[in-house]
Design an enzyme around this catalytic site. Structure first.
Site, short mmCIF file in Angstrom:
data_model
loop_
_atom_site.label_atom_id
_atom_site.label_comp_id
_atom_site.label_asym_id
_atom_site.label_seq_id
_atom_site.Cartn_x
_atom_site.Cartn_y
_atom_site.Cartn_z
N TYR A 1 -39.17 35.40 -7.81
CA TYR A 1 -40.36 35.92 -7.13
C TYR A 1 -40.27 35.81 -5.60
O TYR A 1 -40.44 36.82 -4.91
CB TYR A 1 -41.60 35.19 -7.66
CG TYR A 1 -42.90 35.67 -7.09
CD1 TYR A 1 -43.46 36.89 -7.48
CD2 TYR A 1 -43.60 34.92 -6.15
CE1 TYR A 1 -44.67 37.34 -6.96
CE2 TYR A 1 -44.81 35.35 -5.64
CZ TYR A 1 -45.33 36.56 -6.04
OH TYR A 1 -46.53 37.00 -5.51
N ASP B 1 -52.79 52.37 -11.03
CA ASP B 1 -52.68 51.14 -11.80
C ASP B 1 -52.06 51.49 -13.15
O ASP B 1 -52.24 52.62 -13.64
CB ASP B 1 -54.05 50.49 -12.01
CG ASP B 1 -53.96 49.02 -12.36
OD1 ASP B 1 -54.19 48.19 -11.46
OD2 ASP B 1 -53.63 48.69 -13.52
N ASP C 1 -47.01 53.42 -13.65
CA ASP C 1 -46.16 52.25 -13.45
C ASP C 1 -45.32 52.54 -12.21
O ASP C 1 -44.64 53.56 -12.14
CB ASP C 1 -45.26 52.05 -14.68
CG ASP C 1 -44.42 50.79 -14.60
OD1 ASP C 1 -43.93 50.47 -13.50
OD2 ASP C 1 -44.22 50.13 -15.63
N VAL C 2 -45.35 51.65 -11.23
CA VAL C 2 -44.67 51.94 -9.97
C VAL C 2 -43.15 51.95 -10.09
O VAL C 2 -42.46 52.27 -9.12
CB VAL C 2 -45.09 50.94 -8.86
CG1 VAL C 2 -46.56 51.11 -8.52
CG2 VAL C 2 -44.76 49.50 -9.26
N LYS D 1 -40.04 39.01 -3.01
CA LYS D 1 -41.04 39.20 -1.96
C LYS D 1 -40.41 39.14 -0.56
O LYS D 1 -40.87 39.83 0.37
CB LYS D 1 -42.15 38.17 -2.09
CG LYS D 1 -43.03 38.39 -3.33
CD LYS D 1 -43.71 39.76 -3.29
CE LYS D 1 -44.77 39.91 -4.37
NZ LYS D 1 -45.45 41.22 -4.33
N THR E 1 -57.91 35.41 -7.65
CA THR E 1 -57.83 36.63 -8.44
C THR E 1 -57.47 36.25 -9.86
O THR E 1 -57.03 35.12 -10.12
CB THR E 1 -56.74 37.58 -7.89
OG1 THR E 1 -55.45 36.94 -8.06
CG2 THR E 1 -56.96 37.90 -6.42
#
Length: 272
Positions: free
Chosen positions: A175, A33, A61-62, A179, A210
């Site tokens: 977005y 994370d 950070d990915v 995706k 969430t």
């Protein structure tokens, strides 16, 4: 043989729920994370609960190639990669269009690139997509699909903007396109890793309760309309998504590969 699992976005929400499910699937669980404080707290809690896995927090950070290389090195020195639940991502209210593509699609491809050499018999990955691209009916033409399938191209962001048009600069449109790219990427990665006996699937959550989902709902009234249209009449829970992820990563799903699983309470079917 020490088995290793990775859960990204593990500091909260669906990523945390996935981490809690994976804690009894592997021997060592790396919790990834950006927020070191929250992910360290999750690791501490998992270790105190006495699960099979020893949990390790990994602040990352990915989109950071060097950091992902360190993550892969940690897997190598620890054991054999068994399971990856890649839930890290950002939603439309969290960033501009470029950052959405960078984290959600390019970040997925970077993670896969770093972990690809570690794939072996029984390794399984689940990448989080979204129901948004199904609701938006994202259906690229052949030329745009070719661009979308190369998220690590140095000029990817400029290429996808030119292909989709200036409207993609709207976060709410970027977005679902990002995706959709994740779902396509999962199919292609399944082909790449199949030779090693490894599997890859995508998972498309619906409206899940969430912190990130509540932030989106506060900004977009359409979220409540979608909840009302959901045949089950409610939002989903993180644990319900994590249960499906755990199945897809388990040996019980050993012939499930290269597909996108929709976990949305039936709303996409109802709307479409």
């Amino acid at each position: 043989m020490t088995t290793v699992g990775i859960a990204t976005g593990a500091g909260r929400g669906m990523g945390e729920a996935c981490a809690r499910r994976l804690a009894d699937l592997v021997d060592v669980l790396l919790l990834v994370d950006r927020d070191e404080t929250t992910v360290s707290a999750v690791a501490k809690d998992l270790n105190a609960a006495g699960h099979r896995a020893t949990a390790e927090a990994f602040a990352l950070d990915v989109t950071d190639r060097a950091g992902l290389a360190r993550l892969a090195d940690r897997v190598r020195e620890t054991g054999t990669l068994r399971a990856v639940a890649h839930a890290a991502g950002i939603s439309p209210t969290m960033a501009d269009w470029r950052r959405i593509f960078e984290v959600d699609l390019i970040g997925t491809a970077l993670l896969a690139e770093a972990l690809r050499p570690l794939a072996t018999q029984g390794t399984a990955h689940v990448y989080f997509s979204s129901m948004s691209h199904l609701l938006a009916r994202v259906e690229p033409d052949a030329a745009t699909a070719e661009i979308l399938d190369e998220p690590l191209h140095p000029a990817f962001l400029d290429r996808i903007r030119a292909a989709v048009g200036p409207d993609v600069e709207q976060s709410a449109l970027a977005y679902p396109w990002a995706k959709h790219g994740v779902a396509r990427f999962a199919r292609k990665e399944a082909v790449r890793l199949g030779k090693a006996g490894a599997r890859v699937c995508a998972l498309a959550p619906g409206i899940i309760d969430t912190p990130q989902g509540r932030q989106e709902a506060a900004e977009h009234t359409t979220m409540q309309q979608l909840v009302a249209a959901t045949p089950l009449g409610r939002t989903g829970r993180s644990e319900e998504v994590a249960n499906v992820v755990a199945f897809l990563l388990s040996d019980e799903a050993s012939f499930v590969n290269g597909i996108e699983i929709l976990v949305d309470g039936g709303v996409v079917g109802a709307v479409r």
